[in-house]
Motif scaffolding. Structure first.
Motif, PDB file in Angstrom:
ATOM      1  N   SER A  52      92.169  15.520 -39.707  1.00 28.86           N
ATOM      2  CA  SER A  52      92.903  14.558 -38.873  1.00 28.86           C
ATOM      3  C   SER A  52      94.318  14.322 -39.389  1.00 28.86           C
ATOM      4  O   SER A  52      95.297  14.448 -38.651  1.00 28.86           O
ATOM      5  CB  SER A  52      92.139  13.239 -38.809  1.00 28.86           C
ATOM      6  N   SER A  53      94.438  13.989 -40.668  1.00 25.86           N
ATOM      7  CA  SER A  53      95.753  13.651 -41.223  1.00 25.86           C
ATOM      8  C   SER A  53      96.601  14.881 -41.497  1.00 25.86           C
ATOM      9  O   SER A  53      97.837  14.815 -41.413  1.00 25.86           O
ATOM     10  CB  SER A  53      95.587  12.838 -42.513  1.00 25.86           C
ATOM     11  N   GLN A  57      97.680  15.465 -36.884  1.00 29.34           N
ATOM     12  CA  GLN A  57      98.812  14.530 -36.927  1.00 29.34           C
ATOM     13  C   GLN A  57     100.001  15.323 -37.487  1.00 29.34           C
ATOM     14  O   GLN A  57     100.624  14.958 -38.470  1.00 29.34           O
ATOM     15  CB  GLN A  57      98.491  13.319 -37.806  1.00 29.34           C
ATOM     16  N   LYS A  62     101.102  19.990 -32.683  1.00 27.18           N
ATOM     17  CA  LYS A  62     101.115  19.262 -31.410  1.00 27.18           C
ATOM     18  C   LYS A  62     101.959  20.015 -30.365  1.00 27.18           C
ATOM     19  O   LYS A  62     101.529  20.228 -29.225  1.00 27.18           O
ATOM     20  CB  LYS A  62     101.673  17.856 -31.612  1.00 27.18           C
ATOM     21  N   TYR A 103      92.135   7.576 -34.436  1.00 20.86           N
ATOM     22  CA  TYR A 103      92.460   8.999 -34.567  1.00 20.86           C
ATOM     23  C   TYR A 103      91.310   9.947 -34.182  1.00 20.86           C
ATOM     24  O   TYR A 103      91.561  11.018 -33.629  1.00 20.86           O
ATOM     25  CB  TYR A 103      92.881   9.318 -36.000  1.00 20.86           C
ATOM     26  N   TYR A 120      98.304  14.003 -32.490  1.00 21.33           N
ATOM     27  CA  TYR A 120      99.537  13.222 -32.664  1.00 21.33           C
ATOM     28  C   TYR A 120     100.642  14.083 -33.281  1.00 21.33           C
ATOM     29  O   TYR A 120     100.393  15.178 -33.815  1.00 21.33           O
ATOM     30  CB  TYR A 120      99.279  12.047 -33.612  1.00 21.33           C
ATOM     31  N   SER A 122     103.721  14.092 -36.341  1.00 16.20           N
ATOM     32  CA  SER A 122     103.643  13.765 -37.769  1.00 16.20           C
ATOM     33  C   SER A 122     103.831  12.281 -38.047  1.00 16.20           C
ATOM     34  O   SER A 122     103.316  11.770 -39.058  1.00 16.20           O
ATOM     35  CB  SER A 122     104.694  14.568 -38.547  1.00 16.20           C
ATOM     36  N   GLY A 124     102.688   9.916 -36.126  1.00 16.81           N
ATOM     37  CA  GLY A 124     101.565   9.188 -35.553  1.00 16.81           C
ATOM     38  C   GLY A 124     101.954   8.293 -34.409  1.00 16.81           C
ATOM     39  O   GLY A 124     101.275   7.292 -34.148  1.00 16.81           O
TER      40      GLY A 124
END
Length: 294
Positions: A52-53, A57, A62, A103, A120, A122, A124
């Motif tokens: 996720s991070s 993100q 994206k 998220y 997302y 970077s 967020g």
């Protein structure tokens, strides 16, 4: 016949040992399974947080997803799989996120496990509204990597994320239970053997001996009293000679069996002074008087 009155004690002890071994085995197995499930959850949770991070993100990914840049996406997905070899599938769903979490959301159908990610930039701040990332894990691979004794199957016990688990059939716990049961049975048999010996010894040294004395006493009162006095004298002499408690006990029993039957007449009583009458020997044992023949 004497042991029958103690039969219920042995049965209770045997049952306590059996159920005690079974309880310890079941309790230990449950604790280990709980620990294995926690390890499994930690592995997946760390993977979800990293994906996720670290990827969903990420501005470049994206934009690549928005542009349908399959080459970039495939490279990114292969990189994710290299970081977590237990990931089974990664794909982008052409549908908006169906959850309110910030998220991601982890889901399962009881056996399979996957996570849905919002995509997302970077910072967020900007999200792709009509796309959702889908990542599925190979749960069997994770369980095997930690040597778990459980498997996820529908119809089992429910745990985190809606997963359902059961103990693996034929796993090492069945063998452990078998050997534990044998061990419990061996303990029961050993205790029974010790118990029977102690009860028999107690019987022959107390009740059995008392019954023998009563039988003799009915037949000949003098013959019954003579060994009793002999036993007392022998114990007093034994104390003077410095015998320990065990030796004194055996000496007293030997004295009480003295002259009881033709068989027991052969039992010698060490320490009795030949030629002394009972009263004189008793005085001698108590430290007063003297045997005329010594």
């Amino acid at each position: 016949m004497y042991l029958k009155r103690y039969k219920w004690i042995f049965l209770v002890v045997a049952m306590l040992i059996f159920f005690g071994v079974a309880f310890v085995q079941i309790h230990y197995q449950k604790k280990l399974e709980d620990y294995q499930l926690e390890v499994f959850k930690t592995i997946v949770q760390r993977s979800v947080d990293l994906i996720s991070s670290g990827y969903f993100q990420w501005t470049e990914l994206k934009e690549a997803i928005e542009k349908n840049d399959e080459e970039f996406n495939e490279e990114a997905f292969e990189e994710i799989k290299s970081l977590d070899p237990h990931i089974k599938e990664i794909k982008i769903l052409n549908q908006p996120p169906s959850f309110e979490e910030e998220y991601y959301r982890v889901e399962s159908d009881g056996e399979r496990l996957w996570a849905l990610f919002k995509i997302y930039d970077s910072m967020g701040e900007e999200m792709i509204a009509d796309r959702t990332a889908y990542v599925e894990w190979d749960v069997a691979s994770i369980l095997n990597s930690i040597g778990a004794s459980v498997e996820f199957r529908k119809g089992g016990k429910k745990t985190f994320w809606g997963l359902e688990y059961k103990s693996k059939p034929g796993n090492k716990w069945f063998a452990a239970s078998f050997w534990s049961s044998l061990g419990g049975l061996a303990i029961i048999l050993i205790i029974r053997s010790i118990f029977v010996r102690s009860i028999l010894k107690f019987h022959y040294e107390t009740e059995g001996l008392e019954r023998l004395i009563k039988i003799i006493d009915k037949k000949d009162h003098y013959t019954a009293l003579h060994p009793e006095y002999t036993s007392r004298i022998a114990v007093l002499l034994g104390k003077k000679l410095g015998l320990n408690k065990k030796e004194l006990k055996e000496l007293g029993i030997a004295g009480r069996l003295h002259d009881r039957t033709p068989t027991t007449q052969a039992i010698p009583l060490q320490g009795v002074v030949n030629g002394c009458c009972s009263s004189t020997v008793l005085q001698l044992a108590q430290g007063v008087g003297k045997c005329p023949d010594v």
